[in-house]
Design an enzyme around this catalytic site. Structure first.
Site, PDB file in Angstrom:
ATOM      1  N   HIS A 215       0.809  -1.210   0.000  1.00 35.21           N
ATOM      2  CA  HIS A 215       0.000   0.000   0.000  1.00 35.21           C
ATOM      3  C   HIS A 215       0.848   1.268   0.000  1.00 35.21           C
ATOM      4  CE1 HIS A 215       0.422  -0.886   4.407  1.00 35.21           C
ATOM      5  NE2 HIS A 215       0.490   0.420   4.521  1.00 35.21           N
ATOM      6  N   ASP A 237      -0.194  -7.515   0.357  1.00 36.79           N
ATOM      7  CA  ASP A 237       0.308  -6.200   0.759  1.00 36.79           C
ATOM      8  C   ASP A 237       1.821  -6.194   0.605  1.00 36.79           C
ATOM      9  OD1 ASP A 237      -0.139  -3.993   3.659  1.00 36.79           O
ATOM     10  OD2 ASP A 237       0.471  -3.630   1.593  1.00 36.79           O
ATOM     11  N   GLY A 315       3.574   4.904  10.966  1.00 39.27           N
ATOM     12  CA  GLY A 315       4.960   5.139  10.630  1.00 39.27           C
ATOM     13  C   GLY A 315       5.802   3.880  10.656  1.00 39.27           C
ATOM     14  N   SER A 317       4.661   0.991   9.294  1.00 37.87           N
ATOM     15  CA  SER A 317       4.213   0.147   8.195  1.00 37.87           C
ATOM     16  C   SER A 317       5.343  -0.196   7.246  1.00 37.87           C
ATOM     17  CB  SER A 317       3.112   0.874   7.418  1.00 37.87           C
ATOM     18  OG  SER A 317       1.983   0.080   7.261  1.00 37.87           O
ATOM     19  N   SER A 332       2.295  -4.910   7.710  1.00 30.95           N
ATOM     20  CA  SER A 332       1.139  -4.558   6.893  1.00 30.95           C
ATOM     21  C   SER A 332       0.236  -3.574   7.620  1.00 30.95           C
ATOM     22  CB  SER A 332       0.351  -5.821   6.527  1.00 30.95           C
ATOM     23  OG  SER A 332      -0.853  -5.487   5.869  1.00 30.95           O
TER      24      SER A 332
END
Length: 363
Positions: A215, A237, A315, A317, A332
């Site tokens: 993403h 993802d 932050g 991810s 994810s």
């Protein structure tokens, strides 16, 4: 789908200055002090105790692989108890449980095989689910499938589960502790930028670039280090960025002025302690709860994730998850924070490598 389209700004684990480097945790005798300290704190032990747990995890991983092979269709999953140094493996017949015992694991009776339970999660993934479904996964220790419902949606989710027609003892509904969402805040440390607007952090270094969360951006979008050469979200993802003019390494920033080495990507068993490195919250450790978890991020479903008790915050991810020196996955999303706790899901790194034919960089 790009970060701009989704309104997401993601952070993977880390990048060293001017290098595509991941941020994670891995124990080698010289530079993994931060990882071992964090792991020791999570376990309530010292560094020697953390190292002992890592040795047990490595042995347990090999044993569970052996058990699954010898038991065959009757296999119902395996997990470990680090406090007692016990490897448990469930099986659906007396003969299969005898094989478990002879292999060196502790046999547990089960009514449903792992393949049966995985078939149920596949049916859920393919079904028309109500909006209140947050996630679903196989609980190997309980020998059932857990479907988590958002608070207030338990009735609708229970009705959905009942309509599946599965055995009553094979699926249960639990209330989720929070609403799953991707970690997308613009806070952080070392980062890369997508289209000069959106920030993510680097996951693991691979030959020719680095992997990160899907993403973060769409194929073809530019970053300050290179271009997204592949991306998949939702459903998966994961993504990877080609960095022809930079030098990705098989190391992870330790947030203390050094780097730690990545040695491989062997998956850890359910119950294992794993540690995550993220640019917002640094090192944090927890336990593997389940594999092949499906999560509903709003209208987006992501399948095949690792579910853990590791905390994370916006932050983080895309950040690296390791079990010892073995790469496990990239962050994810999740719910909660590192003050009050929560859960985080990770995209398995081996799936990313396989999807794009990438080679993980190791040191």
């Amino acid at each position: 789908m790009s970060a701009s389209a989704l309104g997401l700004i993601v952070v993977s684990a880390a990048a060293a200055p001017a290098l595509a480097q991941p941020a994670s945790a891995a124990p080698s005798p010289s530079s993994e002090t931060q990882l071992l300290d964090a792991m020791a704190e999570a376990l309530g032990t010292d560094v020697a105790g953390a190292q002992d747990v890592l040795r047990f995890q490595a042995d347990a991983t090999a044993l569970t692989t052996t058990v699954a092979s010898v038991v065959g269709d009757a296999y119902a999953g395996a997990w470990i108890d680090e406090s007692s140094r016990t490897v448990y493996a469930a099986a659906t017949s007396d003969a299969a449980r005898a094989l478990v015992a002879s292999a060196g694991a502790t046999p547990i009776p089960a009514d449903h095989s792992l393949s049966e339970l995985e078939g149920l999660t596949a049916r859920i993934s393919g079904a028309d689910r109500p909006a209140g479904v947050a996630s679903w996964h196989v609980d190997v220790a309980a020998n059932d499938v857990v479907v988590e419902a958002l608070p207030g949606s338990e009735t609708n989710v229970t009705a959905f589960v009942t309509a599946l027609g599965a055995p009553a003892d094979a699926v249960r509904v639990e209330t989720a502790g929070g609403v799953p969402q991707t970690f997308d805040d613009l806070r952080g440390g070392i980062a890369y930028f997508i289209e000069n607007q959106y920030r993510c952090s680097i996951g693991f270094g691979v030959v020719g670039g680095f992997v990160t969360a899907g993403h973060c951006g769409s194929q073809g979008e530019s970053t300050n280090y290179g271009t997204f050469a592949g991306s998949s979200f939702p459903g998966n993802d994961y993504a990877w960025v080609s960095t022809p003019n930079h030098n990705p390494l098989g190391e992870v920033v330790d947030w203390s002025g050094g780097n730690v080495a990545v040695a491989g990507s062997t998956p850890a068993p359910v119950g294992a302690t794993v540690c995550r490195s993220g640019s917002t919250t640094g090192w944090h450790c927890g336990e593997v709860l389940a594999y092949d978890t499906s999560v509903q991020y709003g209208s987006n479903t992501v399948n095949g994730l690792i579910e853990t008790t590791v905390c994370a915050e916006p932050g983080d991810s895309g950040g690296s998850l390791l079990a010892g020196d073995q790469a496990q996955g990239v962050t994810s999303g999740g719910w909660g924070d590192c003050s009050s706790g929560g859960q985080t899901w990770f995209q398995p790194v081996n799936e990313i490598l396989d999807a794009y034919g990438l080679t993980l960089l190791t040191s």
